[in-house]
Design an enzyme around this catalytic site. Structure first.
Site, PDB file in Angstrom:
ATOM      1  N   ARG A  57       1.687  -4.966   6.056  1.00 13.45           N
ATOM      2  CA  ARG A  57       1.012  -3.909   5.295  1.00 13.45           C
ATOM      3  C   ARG A  57       1.781  -2.613   5.461  1.00 13.45           C
ATOM      4  O   ARG A  57       2.065  -2.192   6.589  1.00 13.45           O
ATOM      5  CB  ARG A  57      -0.427  -3.713   5.761  1.00 13.45           C
ATOM      6  CG  ARG A  57      -1.133  -2.636   4.925  1.00 13.45           C
ATOM      7  CD  ARG A  57      -2.618  -2.541   5.162  1.00 13.45           C
ATOM      8  NE  ARG A  57      -3.220  -1.667   4.162  1.00 13.45           N
ATOM      9  CZ  ARG A  57      -4.451  -1.781   3.700  1.00 13.45           C
ATOM     10  NH1 ARG A  57      -5.229  -2.733   4.149  1.00 13.45           N
ATOM     11  NH2 ARG A  57      -4.915  -0.956   2.791  1.00 13.45           N
TER      12      ARG A  57
ATOM     13  N   THR B 139     -10.188  -6.965  -6.245  1.00 11.98           N
ATOM     14  CA  THR B 139     -11.435  -6.967  -7.025  1.00 11.98           C
ATOM     15  C   THR B 139     -12.074  -5.565  -6.987  1.00 11.98           C
ATOM     16  O   THR B 139     -12.888  -5.240  -7.842  1.00 11.98           O
ATOM     17  CB  THR B 139     -12.438  -8.004  -6.463  1.00 11.98           C
ATOM     18  OG1 THR B 139     -12.427  -7.929  -5.032  1.00 11.98           O
ATOM     19  CG2 THR B 139     -12.059  -9.418  -6.854  1.00 11.98           C
TER      20      THR B 139
ATOM     21  N   ARG C  41       0.266   7.666  -2.614  1.00  9.43           N
ATOM     22  CA  ARG C  41       0.710   8.734  -1.697  1.00  9.43           C
ATOM     23  C   ARG C  41       2.193   9.033  -1.871  1.00  9.43           C
ATOM     24  O   ARG C  41       2.619  10.182  -1.801  1.00  9.43           O
ATOM     25  CB  ARG C  41       0.413   8.327  -0.240  1.00  9.43           C
ATOM     26  CG  ARG C  41      -1.021   8.639   0.163  1.00  9.43           C
ATOM     27  CD  ARG C  41      -1.424   7.928   1.420  1.00  9.43           C
ATOM     28  NE  ARG C  41      -1.697   6.518   1.169  1.00  9.43           N
ATOM     29  CZ  ARG C  41      -1.942   5.631   2.113  1.00  9.43           C
ATOM     30  NH1 ARG C  41      -1.919   6.001   3.377  1.00  9.43           N
ATOM     31  NH2 ARG C  41      -2.209   4.388   1.805  1.00  9.43           N
TER      32      ARG C  41
ATOM     33  N   GLU D 279       0.521 -13.791  11.745  1.00  7.60           N
ATOM     34  CA  GLU D 279       0.922 -12.603  12.489  1.00  7.60           C
ATOM     35  C   GLU D 279       0.852 -11.426  11.518  1.00  7.60           C
ATOM     36  O   GLU D 279       1.082 -11.605  10.312  1.00  7.60           O
ATOM     37  CB  GLU D 279       2.365 -12.755  12.994  1.00  7.60           C
ATOM     38  CG  GLU D 279       2.565 -13.894  13.969  1.00  7.60           C
ATOM     39  CD  GLU D 279       2.005 -13.590  15.361  1.00  7.60           C
ATOM     40  OE1 GLU D 279       1.954 -12.396  15.739  1.00  7.60           O
ATOM     41  OE2 GLU D 279       1.623 -14.540  16.060  1.00  7.60           O
TER      42      GLU D 279
ATOM     43  N   ASN E  11     -10.214  -2.718  -7.072  1.00  7.75           N
ATOM     44  CA  ASN E  11      -9.343  -1.743  -7.744  1.00  7.75           C
ATOM     45  C   ASN E  11      -9.811  -1.339  -9.150  1.00  7.75           C
ATOM     46  O   ASN E  11      -9.321  -0.357  -9.714  1.00  7.75           O
ATOM     47  CB  ASN E  11      -7.890  -2.245  -7.814  1.00  7.75           C
ATOM     48  CG  ASN E  11      -7.156  -2.177  -6.488  1.00  7.75           C
ATOM     49  OD1 ASN E  11      -6.258  -2.967  -6.216  1.00  7.75           O
ATOM     50  ND2 ASN E  11      -7.524  -1.220  -5.632  1.00  7.75           N
TER      51      ASN E  11
ATOM     52  N   ASP F  14       0.828  -1.206   0.000  1.00  7.27           N
ATOM     53  CA  ASP F  14       0.000   0.000   0.000  1.00  7.27           C
ATOM     54  C   ASP F  14       0.864   1.259   0.000  1.00  7.27           C
ATOM     55  O   ASP F  14       1.989   1.257   0.496  1.00  7.27           O
ATOM     56  CB  ASP F  14      -0.903  -0.038   1.247  1.00  7.27           C
ATOM     57  CG  ASP F  14      -2.078   0.915   1.131  1.00  7.27           C
ATOM     58  OD1 ASP F  14      -2.315   1.446   0.028  1.00  7.27           O
ATOM     59  OD2 ASP F  14      -2.755   1.133   2.142  1.00  7.27           O
TER      60      ASP F  14
HETATM   61  C1  FPP Z   1      -1.700   0.148  -3.428  1.00  5.31           C
HETATM   62  O1  FPP Z   1      -1.260   1.491  -3.339  1.00  5.31           O
HETATM   63  C2  FPP Z   1      -1.115  -0.489  -4.590  1.00  5.31           C
HETATM   64  C3  FPP Z   1      -1.794  -1.032  -5.647  1.00  5.31           C
HETATM   65  C4  FPP Z   1      -3.267  -1.032  -5.707  1.00  5.31           C
HETATM   66  C5  FPP Z   1      -1.105  -1.616  -6.814  1.00  5.31           C
HETATM   67  C6  FPP Z   1       0.155  -2.393  -6.533  1.00  5.31           C
HETATM   68  C7  FPP Z   1       0.846  -2.614  -7.818  1.00  5.31           C
HETATM   69  C8  FPP Z   1       2.197  -2.638  -8.013  1.00  5.31           C
HETATM   70  C9  FPP Z   1       3.175  -2.544  -6.924  1.00  5.31           C
HETATM   71  C10 FPP Z   1       2.772  -2.731  -9.402  1.00  5.31           C
HETATM   72  C11 FPP Z   1       2.370  -3.863 -10.260  1.00  5.31           C
HETATM   73  C12 FPP Z   1       2.502  -5.199  -9.629  1.00  5.31           C
HETATM   74  C13 FPP Z   1       3.453  -6.116  -9.881  1.00  5.31           C
HETATM   75  C14 FPP Z   1       3.349  -7.437  -9.206  1.00  5.31           C
HETATM   76  C15 FPP Z   1       4.603  -5.871 -10.766  1.00  5.31           C
HETATM   77  P1  FPP Z   1      -2.302   2.685  -3.560  1.00  5.31           P
HETATM   78  O2  FPP Z   1      -2.290   3.067  -5.002  1.00  5.31           O
HETATM   79  O3  FPP Z   1      -3.637   2.296  -3.019  1.00  5.31           O
HETATM   80  O4  FPP Z   1      -1.659   3.808  -2.684  1.00  5.31           O
HETATM   81  P2  FPP Z   1      -2.426   5.001  -1.954  1.00  5.31           P
HETATM   82  O5  FPP Z   1      -3.246   4.354  -0.871  1.00  5.31           O
HETATM   83  O6  FPP Z   1      -1.316   5.834  -1.418  1.00  5.31           O
HETATM   84  O7  FPP Z   1      -3.252   5.714  -2.992  1.00  5.31           O
END
Ligand code: FPP
Length: 238
Positions: A186, A70, A28, A205, A72, A24
């Site tokens: 997380r 699901t 940000r 954990e 996103n 996560d």
């Molecule tokens: C959460 O941060 C992150 C995601 C929803 C996407 C994660 C994807 C990657 C790291 C790249 C592609 C994956 C691979 C396996 C190469 P957020 O966007 O919700 O952050 P925020 O809460 O700060 O907006």
């Protein structure tokens, strides 16, 4: 390599087999730098490679990452496209370097809404890396814990079973045959589970850190592992 001041990491086998990450804070991280959210995902994908190598060096056998839930799909189309593109590029890289890196890749999730090209690529990567048994990366993609549980229930009902036990049910999940996660990390300060590995996390954990995923460091990983090793996992016993 530095490991709590020692030169080599201890053998964690048996105590920390499977670690999972809710990656996560990409958005940000980018906003803080005046960059588009997509740049945060690109930095997140880059950091994943580093953290994965570190997990492997520490003799962890399985890593599961939450790449796309699901929920996103509600994000702007260009952001969804960019995450899919990063993932597709990463799968290409894994396929290209498979003999060098020798790790297995599994995708956990409902592949139905994904592009035909991506579904083919996933099939190819899963097949071509299936022989590497020492280390597995699971990528949760279009994944939701409740959706996973319901699809397992429906699959079991369709097979005509009258009653299921824990083992049969576990086997019907996307993670069938895999060990449950020992530790779920997380990043970025939220302390939610967000529909991730709901069944599998029964005895996991948890560790929550404030750092956004693109900045999450190996040093922080080591601190989390050090803390985890001090915990006494009783699984309901004394
Ligand atoms: C959460 O941060 C992150 C995601 C929803 C996407 C994660 C994807 C990657 C790291 C790249 C592609 C994956 C691979 C396996 C190469 P957020 O966007 O919700 O952050 P925020 O809460 O700060 O907006």
């Amino acid at each position: 390599m530095k490991w709590f001041g020692k030169k080599t990491p201890p053998d964690l086998s048996g105590r920390l087999t499977h670690i999972a990450f809710i990656m996560d804070g990409n958005g940000r991280w980018a906003k803080h730098r005046g960059l588009p959210r997509e740049a945060g995902h690109a930095a997140g994908a880059k950091n994943l490679r580093k953290i994965l190598t570190a997990c492997r060096d520490r003799n962890i056998h399985m890593v599961t990452v939450y790449a796309f839930s699901t929920e996103n799909w509600r994000r702007p189309a260009h952001e969804v496209e960019e995450i899919m593109r990063l993932l597709s590029d990463y799968l290409d890289e894994i396929l290209r370097d498979r003999e060098k890196n020798r790790f297995r890749v599994r995708i956990l999730g409902d592949l139905t809404p994904l592009s035909e090209e991506l579904v083919w690529k996933i099939g190819d990567v899963e097949e071509q890396t299936a022989q590497y048994e020492g280390f597995t990366l699971n990528i949760a993609l279009n994944y939701g814990g409740r959706q996973e549980i319901l699809s397992a229930v429906n699959r079991l009902l369709a097979s005509g079973v009258q009653e299921v036990d824990e083992a049969t049910f576990s086997a019907a999940l996307y993670t069938g045959g895999m060990p449950d996660p020992d530790l779920i990390v997380r990043t970025s300060g939220e302390t939610r589970v967000s529909n991730f590995l709901l069944w599998q996390a029964a005895y996991a954990e948890y560790a929550f850190v404030k750092t956004p995923w693109p900045s999450f460091s190996v040093r922080e990983l080591d601190a989390i592992i050090e803390d985890y090793l001090k915990r006494n996992r009783r699984y309901g016993g004394l």
